[in-house]
Design a protein around this motif. Structure first.
Motif, PDB file in Angstrom:
ATOM      1  N   ALA A 191      12.407   3.107  -4.719  1.00  0.00           N
ATOM      2  CA  ALA A 191      12.393   2.143  -3.612  1.00  0.00           C
ATOM      3  C   ALA A 191      13.756   1.459  -3.477  1.00  0.00           C
ATOM      4  CB  ALA A 191      11.283   1.118  -3.822  1.00  0.00           C
ATOM      5  N   ARG A 192      14.317   1.038  -4.590  1.00  0.00           N
ATOM      6  CA  ARG A 192      15.629   0.379  -4.559  1.00  0.00           C
ATOM      7  C   ARG A 192      16.736   1.350  -4.149  1.00  0.00           C
ATOM      8  NH1 ARG A 192      15.457  -4.856  -7.147  1.00  0.00           N
ATOM      9  NH2 ARG A 192      13.400  -5.131  -8.082  1.00  0.00           N
ATOM     10  N   ASP A 193      16.638   2.598  -4.600  1.00  0.00           N
ATOM     11  CA  ASP A 193      17.648   3.597  -4.251  1.00  0.00           C
ATOM     12  C   ASP A 193      17.700   3.867  -2.745  1.00  0.00           C
ATOM     13  OD1 ASP A 193      18.478   3.884  -6.877  1.00  0.00           O
ATOM     14  OD2 ASP A 193      17.458   5.821  -7.190  1.00  0.00           O
ATOM     15  N   VAL A 194      16.583   3.686  -2.049  1.00  0.00           N
ATOM     16  CA  VAL A 194      16.574   3.903  -0.596  1.00  0.00           C
ATOM     17  C   VAL A 194      16.783   2.604   0.181  1.00  0.00           C
ATOM     18  CG1 VAL A 194      15.222   6.025  -0.741  1.00  0.00           C
ATOM     19  CG2 VAL A 194      14.044   3.835  -0.363  1.00  0.00           C
ATOM     20  N   GLY A 195      17.153   1.526  -0.538  1.00  0.00           N
ATOM     21  CA  GLY A 195      17.523   0.290   0.132  1.00  0.00           C
ATOM     22  C   GLY A 195      16.443  -0.767   0.263  1.00  0.00           C
ATOM     23  N   LEU A 196      15.298  -0.537  -0.341  1.00  0.00           N
ATOM     24  CA  LEU A 196      14.235  -1.541  -0.305  1.00  0.00           C
ATOM     25  C   LEU A 196      14.426  -2.527  -1.455  1.00  0.00           C
ATOM     26  CD1 LEU A 196      11.287   0.890   0.451  1.00  0.00           C
ATOM     27  CD2 LEU A 196      12.265  -0.804   2.017  1.00  0.00           C
ATOM     28  N   PRO A 197      13.909  -3.736  -1.323  1.00  0.00           N
ATOM     29  CA  PRO A 197      14.069  -4.713  -2.396  1.00  0.00           C
ATOM     30  C   PRO A 197      13.215  -4.406  -3.631  1.00  0.00           C
ATOM     31  CG  PRO A 197      12.778  -5.645  -0.607  1.00  0.00           C
ATOM     32  CD  PRO A 197      13.271  -4.304  -0.142  1.00  0.00           C
ATOM     33  N   ASP A 198      12.155  -3.651  -3.438  1.00  0.00           N
ATOM     34  CA  ASP A 198      11.219  -3.304  -4.516  1.00  0.00           C
ATOM     35  C   ASP A 198      10.178  -2.368  -3.917  1.00  0.00           C
ATOM     36  OD1 ASP A 198       9.804  -3.320  -6.951  1.00  0.00           O
ATOM     37  OD2 ASP A 198      10.000  -5.481  -7.194  1.00  0.00           O
ATOM     38  N   VAL A 199       9.160  -2.045  -4.666  1.00  0.00           N
ATOM     39  CA  VAL A 199       8.030  -1.265  -4.154  1.00  0.00           C
ATOM     40  C   VAL A 199       7.397  -2.044  -3.001  1.00  0.00           C
ATOM     41  CG1 VAL A 199       5.676  -0.552  -4.766  1.00  0.00           C
ATOM     42  CG2 VAL A 199       7.575  -0.024  -6.289  1.00  0.00           C
ATOM     43  N   ILE A 200       6.978  -1.316  -1.970  1.00  0.00           N
ATOM     44  CA  ILE A 200       6.340  -1.973  -0.825  1.00  0.00           C
ATOM     45  C   ILE A 200       4.936  -1.407  -0.602  1.00  0.00           C
ATOM     46  CG2 ILE A 200       8.530  -2.504   0.304  1.00  0.00           C
ATOM     47  CD1 ILE A 200       7.915  -0.161   2.267  1.00  0.00           C
ATOM     48  N   ALA A 201       4.086  -2.244  -0.030  1.00  0.00           N
ATOM     49  CA  ALA A 201       2.731  -1.811   0.318  1.00  0.00           C
ATOM     50  C   ALA A 201       2.796  -0.813   1.472  1.00  0.00           C
ATOM     51  CB  ALA A 201       1.879  -3.015   0.713  1.00  0.00           C
ATOM     52  N   HIS A 202       1.841   0.063   1.521  1.00  0.00           N
ATOM     53  CA  HIS A 202       1.704   1.005   2.638  1.00  0.00           C
ATOM     54  C   HIS A 202       1.499   0.204   3.931  1.00  0.00           C
ATOM     55  CE1 HIS A 202       0.321   3.078  -0.977  1.00  0.00           C
ATOM     56  NE2 HIS A 202       0.572   4.231  -0.386  1.00  0.00           N
ATOM     57  N   GLY A 203       2.151   0.620   4.991  1.00  0.00           N
ATOM     58  CA  GLY A 203       1.970  -0.064   6.267  1.00  0.00           C
ATOM     59  C   GLY A 203       0.527  -0.034   6.738  1.00  0.00           C
ATOM     60  N   MET A 204      -0.124   1.102   6.577  1.00  0.00           N
ATOM     61  CA  MET A 204      -1.520   1.201   7.032  1.00  0.00           C
ATOM     62  C   MET A 204      -2.449   0.345   6.177  1.00  0.00           C
ATOM     63  SD  MET A 204      -1.173   2.842   9.735  1.00  0.00           S
ATOM     64  CE  MET A 204      -2.841   3.190  10.211  1.00  0.00           C
ATOM     65  N   PHE A 205      -2.104   0.147   4.907  1.00  0.00           N
ATOM     66  CA  PHE A 205      -2.878  -0.755   4.064  1.00  0.00           C
ATOM     67  C   PHE A 205      -2.755  -2.179   4.601  1.00  0.00           C
ATOM     68  CE2 PHE A 205      -2.931  -3.887   0.653  1.00  0.00           C
ATOM     69  CZ  PHE A 205      -4.180  -3.668   0.103  1.00  0.00           C
ATOM     70  N   THR A 206      -1.524  -2.585   4.910  1.00  0.00           N
ATOM     71  CA  THR A 206      -1.291  -3.928   5.448  1.00  0.00           C
ATOM     72  C   THR A 206      -2.053  -4.110   6.757  1.00  0.00           C
ATOM     73  OG1 THR A 206       0.903  -3.939   4.421  1.00  0.00           O
ATOM     74  CG2 THR A 206       0.511  -5.530   6.185  1.00  0.00           C
ATOM     75  N   MET A 207      -1.991  -3.114   7.615  1.00  0.00           N
ATOM     76  CA  MET A 207      -2.693  -3.167   8.894  1.00  0.00           C
ATOM     77  C   MET A 207      -4.205  -3.283   8.688  1.00  0.00           C
ATOM     78  SD  MET A 207      -2.460  -0.345  11.899  1.00  0.00           S
ATOM     79  CE  MET A 207      -3.334  -0.510  13.442  1.00  0.00           C
ATOM     80  N   ALA A 208      -4.721  -2.516   7.746  1.00  0.00           N
ATOM     81  CA  ALA A 208      -6.160  -2.550   7.473  1.00  0.00           C
ATOM     82  C   ALA A 208      -6.600  -3.908   6.939  1.00  0.00           C
ATOM     83  CB  ALA A 208      -6.531  -1.446   6.491  1.00  0.00           C
ATOM     84  N   GLU A 209      -5.817  -4.472   6.024  1.00  0.00           N
ATOM     85  CA  GLU A 209      -6.178  -5.789   5.490  1.00  0.00           C
ATOM     86  C   GLU A 209      -6.203  -6.824   6.605  1.00  0.00           C
ATOM     87  OE1 GLU A 209      -7.661  -5.080   2.824  1.00  0.00           O
ATOM     88  OE2 GLU A 209      -6.588  -6.257   1.329  1.00  0.00           O
ATOM     89  N   ALA A 210      -5.210  -6.792   7.491  1.00  0.00           N
ATOM     90  CA  ALA A 210      -5.187  -7.733   8.610  1.00  0.00           C
ATOM     91  C   ALA A 210      -6.394  -7.532   9.520  1.00  0.00           C
ATOM     92  CB  ALA A 210      -3.885  -7.587   9.388  1.00  0.00           C
ATOM     93  N   GLY A 211      -6.774  -6.296   9.725  1.00  0.00           N
ATOM     94  CA  GLY A 211      -7.922  -6.005  10.587  1.00  0.00           C
ATOM     95  C   GLY A 211      -9.246  -6.464  10.028  1.00  0.00           C
ATOM     96  N   ARG A 212      -9.303  -6.681   8.720  1.00  0.00           N
ATOM     97  CA  ARG A 212     -10.561  -7.125   8.113  1.00  0.00           C
ATOM     98  C   ARG A 212     -11.048  -8.447   8.681  1.00  0.00           C
ATOM     99  NH1 ARG A 212      -9.941  -6.789   1.749  1.00  0.00           N
ATOM    100  NH2 ARG A 212     -11.843  -8.007   1.908  1.00  0.00           N
ATOM    101  N   ILE A 213     -10.143  -9.356   9.039  1.00  0.00           N
ATOM    102  CA  ILE A 213     -10.653 -10.631   9.559  1.00  0.00           C
ATOM    103  C   ILE A 213     -11.288 -10.447  10.935  1.00  0.00           C
ATOM    104  CG2 ILE A 213      -9.063 -11.999   8.172  1.00  0.00           C
ATOM    105  CD1 ILE A 213      -7.675 -12.842  10.731  1.00  0.00           C
TER     106      ILE A 213
END
Length: 144
Positions: free
Chosen positions: A48-70
């Protein structure tokens, strides 16, 4: 399943109950197994850091799904969600510690779309570490 919300009981500005969803590295591994998305940015800190991210990131679809739960919890029926879309604005960074990250989600009724069809548009805000992680997050919901 909770009771269905009636169209007559909502108005523009009605706030849905918010929620905070914890996410840690173990959650990401389970999601990878369920989704088949084993991209190393979701589990390998060095990659993750080698490709320029600050750290491991959550899957976008996981984030979307969690938001959709409400939305589905509020509507009382997952089938009541007729449309749901987001733009991914920032990643949910998941550190390898005892806490992980949190996705904080709020939402409100932004428009009454069609009285006969009993549809409303709900706008969703999702934040992690104080940053908005989803943009243009909206759902069209058919109410009881």
């Amino acid at each position: 399943m909770t009771a269905r919300i009636a169209y007559a009981d909502v108005e523009v500005g009605t706030e849905l109950p918010g929620a905070v969803f914890p996410v840690d590295r173990a959650t990401l591994v389970r999601y990878a197994g369920a989704s088949g998305d084993f991209n190393p940015i979701h589990w390998n800190e060095r990659f993750a850091r080698d490709v320029g991210l600050p750290d491991v990131i959550a899957h976008g679809m996981f984030t979307m799904a969690e938001a959709g739960r409400i939305i589905t919890d509020w509507a009382g029926d997952p089938g009541a969600v007729l449309e749901y879309g987001v733009r991914f604005t920032k990643p949910v960074v998941v550190p390898d510690d005892d806490k992980g990250a949190e996705i904080e989600v709020t939402a409100k009724v932004a428009a009454l779309l069609d009285e006969e069809a009993r549809t409303v548009r709900v706008d969703i805000t999702a934040r992690s570490a104080g940053q908005k992680v989803l943009g243009m997050a909206r759902a069209v919901v058919r109410l009881a």
